[in-house]
Design an enzyme around this catalytic site. Structure first.
Site, PDB file in Angstrom:
ATOM      1  CG  HIS A 230      -1.673   1.295   1.410  1.00 47.83           C
ATOM      2  ND1 HIS A 230      -1.455   2.173   2.449  1.00 47.83           N
ATOM      3  CD2 HIS A 230      -2.643   1.857   0.646  1.00 47.83           C
ATOM      4  CE1 HIS A 230      -2.276   3.205   2.338  1.00 47.83           C
ATOM      5  NE2 HIS A 230      -3.007   3.040   1.257  1.00 47.83           N
ATOM      6  CB  SER A 231       0.867   4.213   0.409  1.00 42.33           C
ATOM      7  OG  SER A 231       1.193   5.571   0.323  1.00 42.33           O
ATOM      8  N   GLY A 232       3.529   3.903  -0.164  1.00 39.95           N
ATOM      9  CA  GLY A 232       4.980   3.922  -0.322  1.00 39.95           C
ATOM     10  C   GLY A 232       5.643   2.564  -0.271  1.00 39.95           C
ATOM     11  CB  THR A 257       3.248   6.242  -2.917  1.00 40.29           C
ATOM     12  OG1 THR A 257       1.914   6.482  -2.481  1.00 40.29           O
ATOM     13  CG2 THR A 257       3.971   7.593  -3.002  1.00 40.29           C
ATOM     14  CG  HIS A 381      -3.845   6.734   0.256  1.00 44.21           C
ATOM     15  ND1 HIS A 381      -3.519   6.045  -0.888  1.00 44.21           N
ATOM     16  CD2 HIS A 381      -2.691   6.774   0.997  1.00 44.21           C
ATOM     17  CE1 HIS A 381      -2.243   5.684  -0.860  1.00 44.21           C
ATOM     18  NE2 HIS A 381      -1.728   6.110   0.286  1.00 44.21           N
TER      19      HIS A 381
END
Length: 406
Positions: A230-232, A257, A381
């Site tokens: 997830h994300s970064g 990300t 998000h």
């Protein structure tokens, strides 16, 4: 002498009133939402599983005490095994971005069932990691992993829990309505979520190098798996696909990300468009295996593509075509199917197309599901924590079954 009758604080109300108040008291005592779940009277909604933990990766380095060493760069891993047994082919390895630690995959901040339990109940072997230098993975070597704050209350509100209230929102933010509670400081669910946020390392190079090593070491033990990010944390799963692709059945990316060559933070209407240079190797800060090979990231020559608006951001891609440059592909990363999900009211809906364009440019096969295209709207998000989190998990699990059958 007759025993003196004990008085009761509800006696003045009479028997009927006593029963009513006791019932109300009992109901209040059994409120198990949010932090109230810590009460011994509350029953967990999580799946039944056995749990093991261990550390993988890392090594000894010299400490500040002459002649003594510390252990650093290790990754904390939890193994969750369904009590009813594993009946799925591939284990699932969950990585968070480290803003909350790996605990973010367990129950939600308002104490509903999380994704770990959902997939355990579906018969998967589940692994949850804390990325290196974060959470329970520790920060023994502060020179290698200098710390910075994970998120402020304002960043959390504007980017994650209440983007619809931001002073400078992207247009799609107005549709956000799935965060449990108001999404602002002072709301108990928001405060519980903000309390879970832990420091991050400011050294992205060491973070990526240690995650590449520890991640592949974990997969070498577990065997071929599906990675979740997830994300970064999706930068790290790209690195694992590059370093040990034969150990990854597929890479599930929840709003990744790993935006090529840039970070988009802050006000898109500001003088810098909320944009900062980042990830010089496209998806990562450290080298990936390109073909033709590159001696430095500068050879990728990123250029801006598209018209930049708050609703649809411009992208940076390799300068290729019309004889101006060689287009470099990612042959190792391309060995792993890249599956991506984007919510309708998250900031990522304005720029995840840039990830898709770069996957296409570098020859990496991918499937991209916009949740709105499957009838799921209003998410931000952290959609795997929001009120319809299990509905979204069911969509992802159905896609996993297609992978299993292929």
């Amino acid at each position: 002498m007759p025993r003196k009758k004990k008085s009761h604080k509800y006696d003045i109300a009479g028997p009927s009133r006593r029963g009513l108040v006791r019932a109300i008291d009992g109901a209040a005592a059994l409120d198990c939402s949010g932090i109230n779940a810590l009460s011994p009277k509350c029953k967990s909604t999580e799946a039944a599983y056995t749990r093991d933990f261990f550390y993988v990766g890392g090594d000894y380095v010299a400490s500040t005490v002459p002649g003594q060493s510390i252990f650093t760069g290790q990754m904390y891993v939890e193994k969750l095994t369904p009590l009813t047994g594993v009946n799925q082919t591939y284990p699932l390895v969950f990585m968070s971005a480290g803003v909350p630690s790996g605990t973010v995959w367990l129950n939600t901040p308002d104490n509903r069932k999380g994704w770990a339990s959902y997939f355990v109940e579906a018969g998967y072997q589940v692994y949850i990691v804390d990325i290196t230098g974060n959470g329970r993975s520790g920060q023994n070597d502060v020179a290698a992993f200098p710390l910075r704050f994970g998120s402020t209350d304002n960043i959390t509100q504007d980017g994650f829990t209440a983007p619809e209230l931001s002073a400078h929102p992207y247009p799609q933010a107005s549709g956000h309505d799935k965060w449990p509670g108001s999404g602002v400081r002072g709301d108990p669910v928001f405060d519980a979520f903000q309390a879970s946020i832990v420091p991050l390392t400011a050294n992205s190079t060491n973070q990526e190098l240690s995650m590449r090593a520890a991640g592949c070491a974990l997969l070498s033990i577990v065997g071929e798996s599906v990675t979740f990010c997830h994300s970064g944390s999706c930068q790290y799963t790209v690195l694992l696909a590059d370093a040990c692709p034969d150990l990854i059945r597929a890479s599930v990316n929840l709003e990744p990300t790993c935006l090529p060559f840039q970070s988009l933070l802050g006000d898109p209407a500001g003088p810098d468009k909320g944009r900062l240079p980042s990830r010089p190797y496209g998806f990562t800060n450290t080298p990936l295996t390109y073909d033709p090979p590159i001696a430095s990231a500068a050879e990728l020559r990123p250029v801006e593509v598209g018209v930049d608006t708050p609703a649809l951001r411009s992208c940076f891609l390799q300068a290729a075509g019309n004889g101006t440059a060689v287009r470099h592909t990612l042959p190792q990363v391309a060995k792993v199917p890249f599956v991506m999900y984007t919510a309708s009211a998250s900031p990522h809906v304005t720029y995840d197309h840039c990830v898709a364009l770069y996957l296409n440019q570098t020859g990496v096969p991918y499937e991209w599901t916009k949740l709105s295209d499957v009838g799921i709207a209003g998410n931000g998000h952290f959609f795997f924590l929001e009120t319809n989190n299990l509905e979204i998990a069911a969509v992802v699990e159905a896609d996993l079954q297609k992978l299993r059958a292929s």
